[in-house]
Design an enzyme around this catalytic site. Structure first.
Site, mmCIF file in Angstrom:
data_model
loop_
_atom_site.group_PDB
_atom_site.id
_atom_site.type_symbol
_atom_site.label_atom_id
_atom_site.label_comp_id
_atom_site.label_asym_id
_atom_site.label_seq_id
_atom_site.Cartn_x
_atom_site.Cartn_y
_atom_site.Cartn_z
ATOM 1 N N SER A 122 0.818 -1.077 0.429
ATOM 2 C CA SER A 122 0.117 0.125 -0.271
ATOM 3 C C SER A 122 1.000 1.266 0.283
ATOM 4 C CB SER A 122 -0.982 -0.101 0.868
ATOM 5 O OG SER A 122 -2.155 0.912 1.687
ATOM 6 N N GLU A 124 0.102 3.543 1.554
ATOM 7 C CA GLU A 124 -0.011 4.677 3.248
ATOM 8 C C GLU A 124 1.842 4.271 4.070
ATOM 9 O OE1 GLU A 124 -1.611 5.602 5.504
ATOM 10 O OE2 GLU A 124 -2.677 6.389 3.408
ATOM 11 N N TYR A 146 -1.216 0.004 10.387
ATOM 12 C CA TYR A 146 -1.820 -0.173 9.082
ATOM 13 C C TYR A 146 -1.063 -0.487 8.316
ATOM 14 C CZ TYR A 146 -3.760 -1.477 4.877
ATOM 15 O OH TYR A 146 -3.630 -1.620 3.509
HETATM 16 P P1 NAP Z 1 -11.093 -4.680 1.757
HETATM 17 O O1 NAP Z 1 -12.186 -4.218 0.546
HETATM 18 O O2 NAP Z 1 -11.167 -4.351 3.145
HETATM 19 O O3 NAP Z 1 -10.959 -6.264 1.613
HETATM 20 C C1 NAP Z 1 -10.206 -7.197 2.491
HETATM 21 C C2 NAP Z 1 -11.054 -8.455 2.935
HETATM 22 O O4 NAP Z 1 -9.549 -8.844 3.990
HETATM 23 C C3 NAP Z 1 -12.145 -8.293 3.571
HETATM 24 O O5 NAP Z 1 -13.278 -8.428 2.322
HETATM 25 C C4 NAP Z 1 -12.234 -9.425 3.819
HETATM 26 O O6 NAP Z 1 -12.944 -9.820 3.968
HETATM 27 C C5 NAP Z 1 -10.390 -10.153 4.690
HETATM 28 N N1 NAP Z 1 -10.169 -10.514 6.036
HETATM 29 C C6 NAP Z 1 -10.059 -8.629 7.302
HETATM 30 N N2 NAP Z 1 -10.295 -10.204 8.146
HETATM 31 C C7 NAP Z 1 -10.065 -11.080 7.580
HETATM 32 C C8 NAP Z 1 -9.320 -11.924 8.453
HETATM 33 N N3 NAP Z 1 -8.864 -12.034 10.083
HETATM 34 N N4 NAP Z 1 -8.982 -13.468 8.309
HETATM 35 C C9 NAP Z 1 -9.039 -13.132 6.689
HETATM 36 N N5 NAP Z 1 -9.503 -12.980 5.880
HETATM 37 C C10 NAP Z 1 -10.128 -11.678 6.000
HETATM 38 O O7 NAP Z 1 -9.802 -4.398 1.109
HETATM 39 P P2 NAP Z 1 -9.906 -3.729 -0.078
HETATM 40 O O8 NAP Z 1 -9.894 -2.560 -0.882
HETATM 41 O O9 NAP Z 1 -10.523 -4.998 -1.347
HETATM 42 O O10 NAP Z 1 -8.266 -3.640 -0.705
HETATM 43 C C11 NAP Z 1 -7.762 -5.388 -1.069
HETATM 44 C C12 NAP Z 1 -5.847 -5.388 -0.278
HETATM 45 O O11 NAP Z 1 -5.257 -4.110 -0.968
HETATM 46 C C13 NAP Z 1 -6.277 -5.072 1.261
HETATM 47 O O12 NAP Z 1 -4.766 -6.458 1.847
HETATM 48 C C14 NAP Z 1 -5.625 -3.534 1.532
HETATM 49 O O13 NAP Z 1 -4.757 -3.411 2.372
HETATM 50 C C15 NAP Z 1 -5.253 -3.191 0.219
HETATM 51 N N6 NAP Z 1 -5.000 -1.901 -0.108
HETATM 52 C C16 NAP Z 1 -6.041 -1.220 -1.100
HETATM 53 C C17 NAP Z 1 -6.076 -0.543 -0.828
HETATM 54 C C18 NAP Z 1 -7.138 0.676 -1.213
HETATM 55 O O14 NAP Z 1 -7.553 2.163 -2.246
HETATM 56 N N7 NAP Z 1 -8.537 -0.485 -2.163
HETATM 57 C C19 NAP Z 1 -4.497 0.299 -1.350
HETATM 58 C C20 NAP Z 1 -3.815 0.252 -1.498
HETATM 59 C C21 NAP Z 1 -3.488 -1.418 -0.672
HETATM 60 P P3 NAP Z 1 -14.416 -11.046 4.618
HETATM 61 O O15 NAP Z 1 -15.588 -10.833 3.956
HETATM 62 O O16 NAP Z 1 -13.453 -12.786 4.044
HETATM 63 O O17 NAP Z 1 -14.121 -11.451 6.141
HETATM 64 O O1 F7E Z 2 -8.777 7.783 3.932
HETATM 65 C C1 F7E Z 2 -9.567 11.699 5.040
HETATM 66 C C2 F7E Z 2 -8.864 10.821 5.952
HETATM 67 O O2 F7E Z 2 -9.635 6.296 4.788
HETATM 68 C C3 F7E Z 2 -8.562 8.548 2.630
HETATM 69 C C4 F7E Z 2 -7.444 2.310 2.554
HETATM 70 O O3 F7E Z 2 -7.722 1.345 1.203
HETATM 71 O O4 F7E Z 2 -6.335 3.323 0.944
HETATM 72 C C5 F7E Z 2 -6.968 3.343 2.231
HETATM 73 O O5 F7E Z 2 -6.499 4.185 3.756
HETATM 74 C C6 F7E Z 2 -8.755 9.758 3.812
HETATM 75 C C7 F7E Z 2 -7.783 10.315 5.152
HETATM 76 O O6 F7E Z 2 -8.584 5.942 2.842
HETATM 77 C C8 F7E Z 2 -13.125 11.342 6.868
HETATM 78 O O7 F7E Z 2 -8.009 10.703 7.021
HETATM 79 C C9 F7E Z 2 -11.434 12.468 6.579
HETATM 80 O O8 F7E Z 2 -5.926 11.309 4.806
HETATM 81 O O9 F7E Z 2 -10.545 6.704 2.541
HETATM 82 P P1 F7E Z 2 -9.908 7.139 3.696
HETATM 83 P P2 F7E Z 2 -7.075 6.099 3.733
HETATM 84 O O10 F7E Z 2 -6.586 6.355 5.034
HETATM 85 O O11 F7E Z 2 -6.428 6.544 2.522
HETATM 86 C C10 F7E Z 2 -4.616 3.324 1.769
HETATM 87 C C11 F7E Z 2 -3.932 2.769 0.528
HETATM 88 C C12 F7E Z 2 -5.264 1.534 2.167
HETATM 89 O O12 F7E Z 2 -3.861 0.771 1.971
HETATM 90 C C13 F7E Z 2 -6.214 1.282 2.724
HETATM 91 O O13 F7E Z 2 -5.814 -0.396 2.749
HETATM 92 O O14 F7E Z 2 -9.615 10.668 4.524
HETATM 93 N N1 F7E Z 2 -10.909 11.343 6.269
HETATM 94 N N2 F7E Z 2 -12.749 12.621 7.103
HETATM 95 C C14 F7E Z 2 -11.459 10.312 5.984
HETATM 96 N N3 F7E Z 2 -11.606 9.149 6.651
HETATM 97 C C15 F7E Z 2 -12.696 8.056 6.423
HETATM 98 N N4 F7E Z 2 -12.241 6.690 6.642
HETATM 99 N N5 F7E Z 2 -13.542 9.043 7.528
HETATM 100 C C16 F7E Z 2 -14.408 9.873 7.727
HETATM 101 O O15 F7E Z 2 -14.685 10.652 7.449
#
Ligand code: NAP
Ligand code: F7E
Length: 327
Positions: A122, A124, A146
């Site tokens: 990520s 992050e 995280y």
């Molecule tokens: P997501 O919607 O939160 O999906 C992650 C899945 O992980 C959940 O649906 C959950 O499935 C499963 N999970 C959670 N806790 C678990 C556990 N203890 N054991 C087994 N499975 C578990 O995330 P996403 O947005 O699809 O992202 C996919 C991956 O990419 C994640 O690793 C995230 O950290 C990473 N990532 C996301 C972003 C982004 O912007 N979306 C960017 C960079 C990296 P169940 O319903 O089966 O619990």
């Molecule tokens: O926040 C600000 C918050 O929770 C984005 C995950 O998929 O992307 C995701 O992480 C920004 C942050 O995503 C609210 O403070 C303001 O600056 O949508 P977010 P994230 O933290 O960037 C990365 C790449 C991952 O890997 C992660 O798994 O928005 N913000 N107000 C807020 N965020 C939330 N959630 N809620 C608010 O009310």
């Protein structure tokens, strides 16, 4: 023979788009889901239960599925929540990856088969950025439990590649969104609220730091990059993003603007959504992916906001009809 893919976290946003994408490429797709949801009975076809906080049945799942490619997407993926449950996040998002890599190493030894492994790393990890834009060579400065867990998984993936010659890769993906995005992430929280406000089901939207800037793309585009990363001759790590950054404020403008509303009339700041440490700015340098994977994002920031609002308008309209019918 069909290629076999195993997707952990198949129930999440990316799991949804990746399984559809791989099926369109004629893969036999299997998935892992956690046991954490109440009321769950038998797993659906081609789906296996495993909680990555424990992972004792991973060897068994690998032996049954016999995958050619593994996409490790399972994680406790919410950054704000990771401050409240840091140890659980480290177990699942960090050590969970190690559990899978270790099971995979054993499975490769037993089967004499080479498997391709993708780790969902990520942006992050860049956290308090030391340069902008961020590329594969930018040092990490993680700012949340995280992000620390993801840095651990990133290095474990590289260690297994270097120590055992495994085909293990990191995709360092910047934020990607869709109508399937969880409702606690800021874009989806906004687009859902826009629909509810437009349909007079909600008055206000409470947010935290709306000056934070992210490089936002569309999840459907990003799962193709995951697949491309595993199709290269040699395992490698890639930054995936658009190269453009926007503030939460700009997302508000685009999302409320899509239904002709002025966000300033509806949004209020609530400090409960602030984080103990914030990532203020992320912006990708995706040049390596462009050159080596020939990958480009297709959906723009404005299109993304609009398609998410349109999807939430459809969902909310149905919800409203149902609630009116039952009252
Ligand atoms: P997501 O919607 O939160 O999906 C992650 C899945 O992980 C959940 O649906 C959950 O499935 C499963 N999970 C959670 N806790 C678990 C556990 N203890 N054991 C087994 N499975 C578990 O995330 P996403 O947005 O699809 O992202 C996919 C991956 O990419 C994640 O690793 C995230 O950290 C990473 N990532 C996301 C972003 C982004 O912007 N979306 C960017 C960079 C990296 P169940 O319903 O089966 O619990
Ligand atoms: O926040 C600000 C918050 O929770 C984005 C995950 O998929 O992307 C995701 O992480 C920004 C942050 O995503 C609210 O403070 C303001 O600056 O949508 P977010 P994230 O933290 O960037 C990365 C790449 C991952 O890997 C992660 O798994 O928005 N913000 N107000 C807020 N965020 C939330 N959630 N809620 C608010 O009310």
């Amino acid at each position: 023979m069909k290629r076999v893919a195993l997707i952990t976290g198949i129930n999440g946003q990316d799991g949804y788009y990746l399984s559809r994408f791989l099926k369109s490429k004629d893969y036999d797709v299997h998935g892992i889901t956690s046991c954490s949801k109440p009321g769950i009975g038998e797993p659906p076809e081609n789906c296996y239960y495993c909680d990555f906080a424990e992972g004792s049945n991973l060897n068994q799942i690998l032996g049954t599925v016999q995958p050619d490619e593994i996409y490790h997407l399972a994680a406790q993926s919410h950054v704000r929540l990771s401050f409240d449950i840091p140890v659980y996040t480290a177990e699942v998002t960090g050590v969970g990856t190690l559990r899978l890599l270790e099971a995979l190493r054993y499975y490769e030894e037993q089967s004499q088969k080479k498997i391709r492994f993708y780790q969902a790393s990520s942006s992050e990890m860049f956290g308090k950025v030391v340069e902008s834009p961020q590329s594969e060579t930018t040092p990490f400065h993680p700012r949340s439990p995280y992000a620390c867990a993801k840095v651990f998984s990133y290095w474990q993936t590289i260690n297994y590649r270097e120590s055992y010659g495994m085909y293990a890769c990191n995709g360092i993906l910047f934020n990607h969104e869709s109508p399937r995005r969880g409702e606690a992430f800021v874009t989806r929280k906004i687009t859902k609220a826009v629909a509810r406000i437009k349909l007079e089901m909600q008055d206000k939207l409470y947010l935290g730091n709306i000056d934070a800037k992210r490089d936002w793309g569309f999840a459907g585009d990003y799962v193709e990059a995951m697949w491309l990363i595993l199709q290269q001759d040699k395992p490698d790590d890639f930054v995936i993003g658009t190269g453009k950054t926007h503030s939460v404020r700009e997302f508000l403008e685009a999302a409320f603007g899509a239904v002709d509303l002025d966000w300033k009339q509806y949004v209020e700041i609530d400090p409960q959504y602030y984080r103990p440490a914030e990532v203020e700015l992320l912006c990708a340098d995706p040049s390596k992916a462009r050159q080596k994977l020939n990958w480009e994002p297709k959906v723009s920031f404005e299109e993304l906001a609009r398609l998410m609002v349109e999807a939430d308008m459809r969902l909310t309209q149905q919800e409203k009809i149902l609630s009116e019918a039952s009252s």
